[in-house]
Design an enzyme around this catalytic site. Structure first.
Site, mmCIF file in Angstrom:
data_model
loop_
_atom_site.group_PDB
_atom_site.id
_atom_site.type_symbol
_atom_site.label_atom_id
_atom_site.label_comp_id
_atom_site.label_asym_id
_atom_site.label_seq_id
_atom_site.Cartn_x
_atom_site.Cartn_y
_atom_site.Cartn_z
ATOM 1 N N ASP A 121 -8.092 12.877 -9.292
ATOM 2 C CA ASP A 121 -8.141 12.019 -8.115
ATOM 3 C C ASP A 121 -7.378 10.709 -8.308
ATOM 4 O OD1 ASP A 121 -10.892 10.501 -6.214
ATOM 5 O OD2 ASP A 121 -8.735 10.652 -5.867
ATOM 6 N N ASP A 127 -3.800 9.074 -2.204
ATOM 7 C CA ASP A 127 -5.084 9.533 -2.709
ATOM 8 C C ASP A 127 -5.197 11.058 -2.695
ATOM 9 O OD1 ASP A 127 -8.488 9.190 -1.385
ATOM 10 O OD2 ASP A 127 -7.723 9.911 -3.315
HETATM 11 C C1 LIG Z 1 -14.991 13.621 1.527
HETATM 12 C C2 LIG Z 1 -13.936 12.556 1.676
HETATM 13 C C3 LIG Z 1 -14.368 11.481 2.662
HETATM 14 C C4 LIG Z 1 -12.600 13.163 2.103
HETATM 15 O O1 LIG Z 1 -13.801 11.950 0.363
HETATM 16 C C5 LIG Z 1 -12.868 10.984 0.099
HETATM 17 O O2 LIG Z 1 -12.135 10.487 0.931
HETATM 18 N N1 LIG Z 1 -12.849 10.639 -1.214
HETATM 19 C C6 LIG Z 1 -11.870 9.704 -1.750
HETATM 20 C C7 LIG Z 1 -11.407 10.224 -3.094
HETATM 21 N N2 LIG Z 1 -10.485 9.283 -3.740
HETATM 22 C C8 LIG Z 1 -11.021 7.939 -3.877
HETATM 23 C C9 LIG Z 1 -11.453 7.375 -2.539
HETATM 24 C C10 LIG Z 1 -12.060 5.978 -2.715
HETATM 25 O O3 LIG Z 1 -13.066 5.859 -3.392
HETATM 26 N N3 LIG Z 1 -11.448 4.890 -2.120
HETATM 27 C C11 LIG Z 1 -12.074 3.553 -2.239
HETATM 28 C C12 LIG Z 1 -11.494 2.735 -3.382
HETATM 29 C C13 LIG Z 1 -11.063 3.325 -4.575
HETATM 30 C C14 LIG Z 1 -10.602 2.498 -5.627
HETATM 31 C C15 LIG Z 1 -10.568 1.113 -5.495
HETATM 32 C C16 LIG Z 1 -10.995 0.550 -4.285
HETATM 33 CL CL1 LIG Z 1 -10.964 -1.167 -4.089
HETATM 34 C C17 LIG Z 1 -11.440 1.349 -3.223
HETATM 35 CL CL2 LIG Z 1 -11.920 0.614 -1.738
HETATM 36 C C18 LIG Z 1 -10.234 4.980 -1.291
HETATM 37 C C19 LIG Z 1 -9.175 4.013 -1.599
HETATM 38 C C20 LIG Z 1 -8.996 5.467 -1.962
HETATM 39 C C21 LIG Z 1 -12.469 8.306 -1.874
#
Ligand SMILES: CC(C)(C)OC(=O)N[C@@H]1CNC[C@H](C(=O)N(Cc2cccc(Cl)c2Cl)C2CC2)C1
Length: 334
Positions: free
Chosen positions: A222, A38
């Site tokens: 991202d 990520d």
């Molecule tokens: C400020 C800070 C906390 C560092 O911000 C972040 O970490 N920001 C992250 C930025 N990239 C995406 C991340 C996110 O949304 N998820 C949840 C997700 C995404 C896609 C599909 C699913 Cl199922 C899920 Cl659960 C993490 C898995 C990467 C948050």
């Protein structure tokens, strides 16, 4: 993640074009985890054996068991990461991560919110962001690998396939770029220099007209986000322009018969336009559900307002994250 000729390749799985993840191992003997690499965060966390099974999201994912690893080093410092939908809480541990003998400080999650993690096909997250973004000031995995001087170039590249049936579903390449996953040359955009994978975007156009971000705005590249998000004010106008209707909060659908007539939406980065066709921004679920992969998301200052270019952008444009020159390169994905 074991570098051979100065590069290290990890095959990724593509789950429904919305989740791309690869395998890492932690500890001795090896404990396997599926993680999202990520670029929007900079910490490594995986579910912990000491996460109460009352947390469904822990129960349904692989959990790290410190008591079973000979190379585990106790730390115990508290950890919490605030996601939009809830926070992941736990504590820090140290152990060997990946094929490379790099001892890494990571978080064992003991509280994992059901939403969104019960929908996750992956177990945890391996942040590929800059150290400035790392919670608890932990040195990120890629920084530890760079400091070992084993990489040909201080870059990593990401290929996301656009077809869930295609094997591999994607690739993370540390140390270089994979020529079979892109055509043409790279166009580069410098990062904004705030220790994030963010660039200045010069506009968002629909068809021939630049309708949004006309004065310039910020875009985060991202790899951990499924879709493209933008400020609600802009996205709602964008949706109206293409004739999409709001289904749920910030989620839009279009009539599948109209998909072929949808306009091109282009993102202007570093003097280059990056167009997405309807094939790139419509997800077809079955016959008559066509959801638009643009989401309205207002991120409050200081982080926002920001557009987030996620997986469906990267699936179209092979992306090279260049830490040596603090820039991001885009090429046509193969
Ligand atoms: C400020 C800070 C906390 C560092 O911000 C972040 O970490 N920001 C992250 C930025 N990239 C995406 C991340 C996110 O949304 N998820 C949840 C997700 C995404 C896609 C599909 C699913 Cl199922 C899920 Cl659960 C993490 C898995 C990467 C948050």
């Amino acid at each position: 993640l074991s570098p051979s000729n100065g590069t290290a390749s990890t095959a990724l799985t593509n789950y429904l074009d919305t989740q791309y993840f690869g395998e890492i191992i932690i500890g001795s003997p090896a404990q396997m985890f599926n993680v999202v690499f990520d670029t929007g965060s900079a910490n490594l966390w995986v579910p912990s054996q000491s996460c109460s099974p009352l947390y469904t999201a822990c129960f349904t994912h692989n959990r790290y068991d410190a008591s079973k690893s000979l190379t585990h080093i106790h730390n115990g410092t508290g950890f919490s990461i605030q996601y939009a939908s809830g926070n992941v809480r736990g504590f820090l541990s140290e152990d060997i991560v990946g094929g490379i003998p790099v001892v890494q400080v990571f978080a064992e999650a003991t509280a994992l919110p059901a939403v969104p993690f019960i929908f996750a096909k992956f177990d945890g997250v391996l942040g590929m962001g800059y150290p400035d973004m790392a919670i608890d000031g932990i040195t990120p995995v890629f920084d530890r690998i760079m400091s070992q001087d084993v990489l040909k170039e201080q870059v990593f590249s990401v290929y996301y396939s656009r077809d869930p049936q295609r094997i591999p579903g994607g690739q993370l390449l540390l140390g270089g770029t994979e020529s079979k996953y892109y055509t043409g040359t790279f166009n580069y955009v410098h990062t904004k220099g705030e220790g994030k994978w963010e660039v200045t975007m010069k506009g968002v156009s629909v068809g021939m007209e630049t309708l949004f971000c006309t004065e310039g705005c910020t875009a985060m590249i991202d790899t951990g986000s499924s879709f493209i998000t933008g400020p609600a004010s802009s996205v709602s106008v964008l949706m109206r322009t293409i004739g999409a209707v709001e289904l749920a909060e910030g989620e839009y659908t279009v009539n599948c018969d109209l998909v072929m007539s949808l306009p091109i939406v282009a993102f202007h980065l570093g003097g280059q336009a990056y167009p997405l066709t309807q094939e790139d921004y419509i997800l077809r679920f079955g016959e008559d559900i066509c959801t638009v992969t643009f989401r309205a998301l207002d991120i409050p200052p200081p982080t926002g307002p920001v557009w987030i270019l996620g997986a469906n952008f990267i699936a179209r444009y092979y992306t090279k994250f260049d830490r040596r020159n603090n820039r991001i390169g885009f090429a046509q994905a193969a």
